[in-house]
Enzyme design. Structure first.
Site, PDB file in Angstrom:
ATOM      1  N   HIS A   1      51.122  22.142  -4.348  1.00  0.00           N
ATOM      2  CA  HIS A   1      50.488  23.219  -5.203  1.00  0.00           C
ATOM      3  C   HIS A   1      49.230  22.809  -5.237  1.00  0.00           C
ATOM      4  O   HIS A   1      48.760  22.319  -4.592  1.00  0.00           O
ATOM      5  CB  HIS A   1      51.050  21.952  -7.067  1.00  0.00           C
ATOM      6  CG  HIS A   1      51.309  20.343  -6.263  1.00  0.00           C
ATOM      7  ND1 HIS A   1      52.121  19.379  -5.888  1.00  0.00           N
ATOM      8  CD2 HIS A   1      50.202  19.635  -6.485  1.00  0.00           C
ATOM      9  CE1 HIS A   1      51.632  18.179  -6.088  1.00  0.00           C
ATOM     10  NE2 HIS A   1      50.239  18.624  -6.057  1.00  0.00           N
TER      11      HIS A   1
HETATM   12  P1  TYD Z   1      54.300  16.177  -8.043  1.00  0.00           P
HETATM   13  O1  TYD Z   1      53.101  15.595  -7.459  1.00  0.00           O
HETATM   14  O2  TYD Z   1      54.875  17.614  -8.228  1.00  0.00           O
HETATM   15  O3  TYD Z   1      55.136  16.008  -6.100  1.00  0.00           O
HETATM   16  P2  TYD Z   1      55.025  17.656  -5.141  1.00  0.00           P
HETATM   17  O4  TYD Z   1      54.343  18.860  -5.497  1.00  0.00           O
HETATM   18  O5  TYD Z   1      55.730  17.034  -3.627  1.00  0.00           O
HETATM   19  O6  TYD Z   1      56.804  17.954  -5.254  1.00  0.00           O
HETATM   20  O7  TYD Z   1      55.166  14.923  -8.131  1.00  0.00           O
HETATM   21  C1  TYD Z   1      56.869  14.960  -8.708  1.00  0.00           C
HETATM   22  C2  TYD Z   1      57.095  14.285  -9.872  1.00  0.00           C
HETATM   23  O8  TYD Z   1      56.488  12.718  -9.785  1.00  0.00           O
HETATM   24  C3  TYD Z   1      56.693  14.796 -10.726  1.00  0.00           C
HETATM   25  O9  TYD Z   1      57.807  14.888 -11.497  1.00  0.00           O
HETATM   26  C4  TYD Z   1      56.119  14.309 -11.580  1.00  0.00           C
HETATM   27  C5  TYD Z   1      55.443  12.991 -11.284  1.00  0.00           C
HETATM   28  N1  TYD Z   1      54.443  12.239 -10.392  1.00  0.00           N
HETATM   29  C6  TYD Z   1      54.020  10.899 -11.583  1.00  0.00           C
HETATM   30  O10 TYD Z   1      54.417  10.563 -12.183  1.00  0.00           O
HETATM   31  N2  TYD Z   1      53.118  10.187 -11.291  1.00  0.00           N
HETATM   32  C7  TYD Z   1      52.349  10.631 -10.473  1.00  0.00           C
HETATM   33  O11 TYD Z   1      50.957   9.819  -9.920  1.00  0.00           O
HETATM   34  C8  TYD Z   1      52.872  11.879  -9.860  1.00  0.00           C
HETATM   35  C9  TYD Z   1      51.553  12.679  -8.445  1.00  0.00           C
HETATM   36  C10 TYD Z   1      53.328  12.368  -9.846  1.00  0.00           C
END
Ligand code: TYD
Length: 130
Positions: A47
């Protein structure tokens, strides 16, 4: 994108590294999170963040960080806990090739906001052209 060399306090009792707001880190820290227990072959990230700046550190083990600035892609292997990668806003990044028991520490300049994410690569590329 750039590598940040963090201070290293070498000590026969074990080494120590630190970072501080607005010193080693070029932004005010609002949030930290870490990625761990990644099964072999899995990938995280994929992302871009519209306004968030981040530093990624391999606190333990190793993994690869691939960063796309809208034009070019760079891949960096992290395997030292005193090296960070600074990822500016509007850079697509993915993390893969996690070694067993690796821990990716991420320092961020914003509180979590799902609206800051771009999760579609084509949309990211088109927004970098604006
Ligand atoms: P995400 O940043 O989408 O991880 P990746 O891109 O590796 O899949 O985060 C995964 C999940 O965690 C998403 O539902 C949002 C949640 N999240 C939080 O609640 N707080 C945070 O600080 C982060 C980074 C993610």
């Amino acid at each position: 994108m750039r590598i940040i060399d963090l201070p290293k306090i070498l000590d026969p009792r074990g080494n120590l590294t630190f970072l501080q707001n607005n010193a080693q880190i070029p932004f005010e820290i609002k949030r930290t999170y870490w990625i761990y227990d990644v099964p072999g072959g899995e990938e995280r990230g994929s992302h871009a963040l519209k306004s968030t700046e981040e530093i990624i550190i391999a606190l333990s083990g190793s993994f690869d960080v691939t960063i796309h600035d809208g034009k070019k892609e760079h891949c960096i292997s992290l395997n030292r806990s005193y090296k960070g990668i600074y990822v500016p806003p509007m850079h697509w990044r993915k993390i893969n090739n996690f070694s067993t028991n690796s821990v990716a520490l991420v320092i961020a300049s914003t509180f979590f906001d799902n609206n800051d994410y771009l999760r579609d690569f084509d949309e990211f590329i088109s927004q970098t052209k604006v």
